[in-house]
Design a protein around this motif. Structure first.
Motif, PDB file in Angstrom:
ATOM      1  N   SER A 101      -0.826 -75.542 -30.080  1.00 46.01           N
ATOM      2  CA  SER A 101      -0.386 -75.175 -28.737  1.00 46.01           C
ATOM      3  C   SER A 101       1.089 -74.795 -28.699  1.00 46.01           C
ATOM      4  CB  SER A 101      -0.627 -76.360 -27.787  1.00 46.01           C
ATOM      5  OG  SER A 101       0.134 -76.246 -26.602  1.00 46.01           O
ATOM      6  N   SER A 102       1.408 -73.677 -28.040  1.00 43.31           N
ATOM      7  CA  SER A 102       2.803 -73.282 -27.869  1.00 43.31           C
ATOM      8  C   SER A 102       3.560 -74.286 -27.018  1.00 43.31           C
ATOM      9  CB  SER A 102       2.887 -71.892 -27.237  1.00 43.31           C
ATOM     10  OG  SER A 102       2.559 -70.889 -28.170  1.00 43.31           O
ATOM     11  N   ALA A 103       2.873 -74.951 -26.095  1.00 43.19           N
ATOM     12  CA  ALA A 103       3.533 -75.964 -25.267  1.00 43.19           C
ATOM     13  C   ALA A 103       3.992 -77.140 -26.124  1.00 43.19           C
ATOM     14  CB  ALA A 103       2.588 -76.446 -24.173  1.00 43.19           C
ATOM     15  N   VAL A 104       3.176 -77.533 -27.100  1.00 48.44           N
ATOM     16  CA  VAL A 104       3.567 -78.604 -28.028  1.00 48.44           C
ATOM     17  C   VAL A 104       4.727 -78.133 -28.903  1.00 48.44           C
ATOM     18  CG1 VAL A 104       2.827 -80.010 -29.992  1.00 48.44           C
ATOM     19  CG2 VAL A 104       1.304 -79.695 -28.034  1.00 48.44           C
ATOM     20  N   ALA A 105       4.650 -76.903 -29.390  1.00 50.07           N
ATOM     21  CA  ALA A 105       5.731 -76.374 -30.218  1.00 50.07           C
ATOM     22  C   ALA A 105       7.046 -76.373 -29.447  1.00 50.07           C
ATOM     23  CB  ALA A 105       5.391 -74.966 -30.693  1.00 50.07           C
ATOM     24  N   GLY A 106       6.999 -75.992 -28.184  1.00 54.45           N
ATOM     25  CA  GLY A 106       8.200 -76.016 -27.369  1.00 54.45           C
ATOM     26  C   GLY A 106       8.734 -77.415 -27.156  1.00 54.45           C
ATOM     27  N   ALA A 107       7.820 -78.374 -27.029  1.00 54.60           N
ATOM     28  CA  ALA A 107       8.228 -79.756 -26.777  1.00 54.60           C
ATOM     29  C   ALA A 107       8.912 -80.380 -27.988  1.00 54.60           C
ATOM     30  CB  ALA A 107       7.012 -80.589 -26.383  1.00 54.60           C
ATOM     31  N   VAL A 108       8.521 -79.984 -29.196  1.00 52.87           N
ATOM     32  CA  VAL A 108       9.099 -80.600 -30.399  1.00 52.87           C
ATOM     33  C   VAL A 108      10.298 -79.822 -30.928  1.00 52.87           C
ATOM     34  CG1 VAL A 108       6.791 -81.438 -31.007  1.00 52.87           C
ATOM     35  CG2 VAL A 108       7.709 -79.420 -32.164  1.00 52.87           C
ATOM     36  N   ARG A 109      10.552 -78.655 -30.377  1.00 50.08           N
ATOM     37  CA  ARG A 109      11.571 -77.760 -30.929  1.00 50.08           C
ATOM     38  C   ARG A 109      12.932 -78.427 -31.073  1.00 50.08           C
ATOM     39  NH1 ARG A 109      16.794 -75.756 -30.281  1.00 50.08           N
ATOM     40  NH2 ARG A 109      16.937 -73.753 -31.364  1.00 50.08           N
ATOM     41  N   ASP A 110      13.448 -79.014 -30.022  1.00 58.21           N
ATOM     42  CA  ASP A 110      14.803 -79.580 -30.075  1.00 58.21           C
ATOM     43  C   ASP A 110      14.885 -80.774 -31.021  1.00 58.21           C
ATOM     44  OD1 ASP A 110      15.623 -77.652 -28.318  1.00 58.21           O
ATOM     45  OD2 ASP A 110      15.778 -78.974 -26.575  1.00 58.21           O
ATOM     46  N   PHE A 111      13.832 -81.608 -31.036  1.00 58.82           N
ATOM     47  CA  PHE A 111      13.850 -82.760 -31.942  1.00 58.82           C
ATOM     48  C   PHE A 111      13.888 -82.304 -33.395  1.00 58.82           C
ATOM     49  CE2 PHE A 111      11.602 -85.675 -34.746  1.00 58.82           C
ATOM     50  CZ  PHE A 111      12.413 -86.800 -34.620  1.00 58.82           C
ATOM     51  N   ILE A 112      13.021 -81.351 -33.747  1.00 59.49           N
ATOM     52  CA  ILE A 112      12.988 -80.841 -35.116  1.00 59.49           C
ATOM     53  C   ILE A 112      14.329 -80.202 -35.484  1.00 59.49           C
ATOM     54  CG2 ILE A 112      12.036 -78.973 -36.536  1.00 59.49           C
ATOM     55  CD1 ILE A 112      10.227 -81.335 -36.585  1.00 59.49           C
ATOM     56  N   HIS A 113      14.868 -79.427 -34.578  1.00 57.69           N
ATOM     57  CA  HIS A 113      16.140 -78.751 -34.828  1.00 57.69           C
ATOM     58  C   HIS A 113      17.254 -79.765 -35.101  1.00 57.69           C
ATOM     59  CE1 HIS A 113      19.226 -75.633 -34.510  1.00 57.69           C
ATOM     60  NE2 HIS A 113      19.893 -76.436 -33.689  1.00 57.69           N
ATOM     61  N   ASN A 114      17.309 -80.806 -34.290  1.00 63.83           N
ATOM     62  CA  ASN A 114      18.366 -81.814 -34.453  1.00 63.83           C
ATOM     63  C   ASN A 114      18.123 -82.731 -35.645  1.00 63.83           C
ATOM     64  OD1 ASN A 114      19.826 -80.900 -32.195  1.00 63.83           O
ATOM     65  ND2 ASN A 114      18.544 -82.099 -30.806  1.00 63.83           N
ATOM     66  N   ALA A 115      16.839 -82.987 -35.970  1.00 61.24           N
ATOM     67  CA  ALA A 115      16.511 -83.845 -37.111  1.00 61.24           C
ATOM     68  C   ALA A 115      16.699 -83.118 -38.436  1.00 61.24           C
ATOM     69  CB  ALA A 115      15.072 -84.341 -37.000  1.00 61.24           C
ATOM     70  N   GLU A 116      16.729 -81.790 -38.395  1.00 57.81           N
ATOM     71  CA  GLU A 116      16.924 -80.961 -39.592  1.00 57.81           C
ATOM     72  C   GLU A 116      15.856 -81.233 -40.648  1.00 57.81           C
ATOM     73  OE1 GLU A 116      20.985 -81.343 -40.856  1.00 57.81           O
ATOM     74  OE2 GLU A 116      21.752 -80.286 -39.097  1.00 57.81           O
ATOM     75  N   VAL A 117      14.605 -81.190 -40.167  1.00 56.80           N
ATOM     76  CA  VAL A 117      13.431 -81.307 -41.032  1.00 56.80           C
ATOM     77  C   VAL A 117      12.633 -80.006 -40.909  1.00 56.80           C
ATOM     78  CG1 VAL A 117      11.255 -82.522 -41.434  1.00 56.80           C
ATOM     79  CG2 VAL A 117      13.309 -83.805 -40.815  1.00 56.80           C
ATOM     80  N   PRO A 118      12.277 -79.353 -42.003  1.00 58.51           N
ATOM     81  CA  PRO A 118      11.543 -78.082 -41.899  1.00 58.51           C
ATOM     82  C   PRO A 118      10.197 -78.255 -41.195  1.00 58.51           C
ATOM     83  CG  PRO A 118      12.417 -78.377 -44.118  1.00 58.51           C
ATOM     84  CD  PRO A 118      12.604 -79.682 -43.410  1.00 58.51           C
TER      85      PRO A 118
END
Length: 392
Positions: A101-118
């Motif tokens: 889901s794109s909604a899930v991808a949007g929800a995790v975007r900032d966390f992944i970006h800040n955690a610096e995990v591919p």
């Protein structure tokens, strides 16, 4: 001196043993897919193909076993965010793959970006995730919504379709797909004869919308539906008498390998465009389809191919880093450098956007044996997105 030498020998043996254990520590791949909820079927298809991919390309790199750690997103943004936090913070995964889901991808975007995990997205097509909201830590092995539909507009205009009616559910992906089609079609001289956006999750009868298509009298309709609604739409289209009256075309999920058999003859003659169809005639695709059929007794789908290629992407990137996962930036860079020919054709990640560069296949649904299948009519090679605000 003898005792001291013995102690040093024991210490050396212990340290060597510890180093061997550390070297053999598993490489953890977090898999964020829906195992329940509305997209559970797509999540299951990607799970099967992901496992098949690691079986094919390797479950060990540099002496380190690859361990898949699963989490159920339920295709819900809040659940997906909670689960990706668990994968990264508790399970200490080295890379995350998945997301339908794109909604899930949007929800995790900032966390992944800040955690610096591919993170490698295996389905969610929201244009912004490899556009204005791109991140050096987020790559996509599937498609963007615009990438799929953009090329179909000029193709249809070149073949004499001058007036096209648009229809998709009223949500971001639907509007992105229709806008991509519109831009190419109008630029090529076509006219949009009308458009409708039924409410997502609430539409039980397409009849009123089909009546509007008939009243508009277009040459063709271009639509974006997938899953159960795609089956329903195609069947109602035929029942409404539009089959043979107005050319039906759409983003290729309308006739996915997962459910084209359920559409049967009602789908015959439909035109579509997608990044993969099972009938691609290459050695790589034949090998994938043979493996998938042997394991699961049916054809592999476009959803499965994205997951299968993701397994190869990760294995080859790990091989390039010698199995080192401590330097996450180096691992992400290695993934951007990978090139291969897979079931869908040439595959690589665009360093300007982190979106996949891939072939697109325009097809017609035709009778094949006792059923129908998507038969390739034209290949559009090496399709990539403009940066669209992305700066990596």
């Amino acid at each position: 001196m003898h005792k001291r030498a013995s102690v040093l020998t024991i210490v050396s043996v212990l340290l060597t043993g510890c180093a061997a254990v550390a070297a053999a520590a598993p490489i953890k791949v977090g898999v964020l897919l829906p195992a329940s909820g509305v997209y559970a079927g797509l999540g299951n298809d990607q799970t099967l193909a992901l496992e098949l991919g690691f079986d094919a390309f390797g479950r060990e790199v540099a002496g380190r076993p690859i361990e898949l750690v699963y989490a159920d997103s339920e295709a819900k943004p809040s659940t997906g965010l909670a689960q990706v936090k668990r994968l990264v913070l508790r399970d200490r995964v080295d890379v995350v793959v998945g997301i339908i889901s794109s909604a899930v991808a949007g929800a995790v975007r900032d966390f992944i970006h800040n955690a610096e995990v591919p993170l490698v997205i295996t389905n969610a097509g929201n244009d912004h995730l490899t556009g204005a909201q791109c991140s050096p830590w987020i790559m996509r092995s599937s498609f963007s919504n615009a990438q799929i539909s953009r090329e179909m507009g000029p193709w249809m205009a070149d073949r004499g379709y001058r007036n096209v009616f648009l229809m998709a559910f009223d949500y971001a992906a639907g509007h992105q797909a229709m806008e991509a089609f519109r831009s190419g079609f109008v630029a090529a001289g076509g006219t949009i004869g009308g458009e409708e956006y039924p409410p997502l999750g609430e539409t039980e009868d397409f009849g009123p919308y089909l009546a509007k298509i008939r009243a508009a009298g277009p040459d063709a309709a271009y639509v974006f539906f997938a899953g159960g609604p795609a089956i329903k739409f195609v069947k109602e289209w035929a029942a409404f008498g539009l089959h043979g009256e107005v050319q039906l075309a759409g983003a290729g999920w309308l006739n996915s390998a997962l459910y084209i058999d359920a559409q049967g003859d009602d789908a015959e003659g439909t035109l579509g465009i997608l990044n993969y169809v099972p009938s691609i005639d290459t050695a790589e695709n034949h090998a994938f389809q043979e493996r998938f059929r042997a394991a699961h007794g049916r054809a592999g789908s476009e959803f499965g191919v994205a997951a299968y290629d993701t397994a190869r992407l990760i294995v080859e990137a790990l091989q390039a880093t010698g199995g080192n996962t401590d330097d996450k930036a180096a691992l992400a860079a290695a993934m951007r450098a990978i090139r291969f020919d897979g079931p869908r054709g040439p595959f690589r990640i665009d360093p300007a956007t982190n979106n996949v560069i891939q072939n697109l296949y325009i097809f017609e649904v035709q009778q094949q044996g006792d059923g129908v299948a998507a038969v390739v009519q034209e290949v559009i090679p090496h399709v990539q997105d403009a940066p669209n605000g992305c700066s990596l």
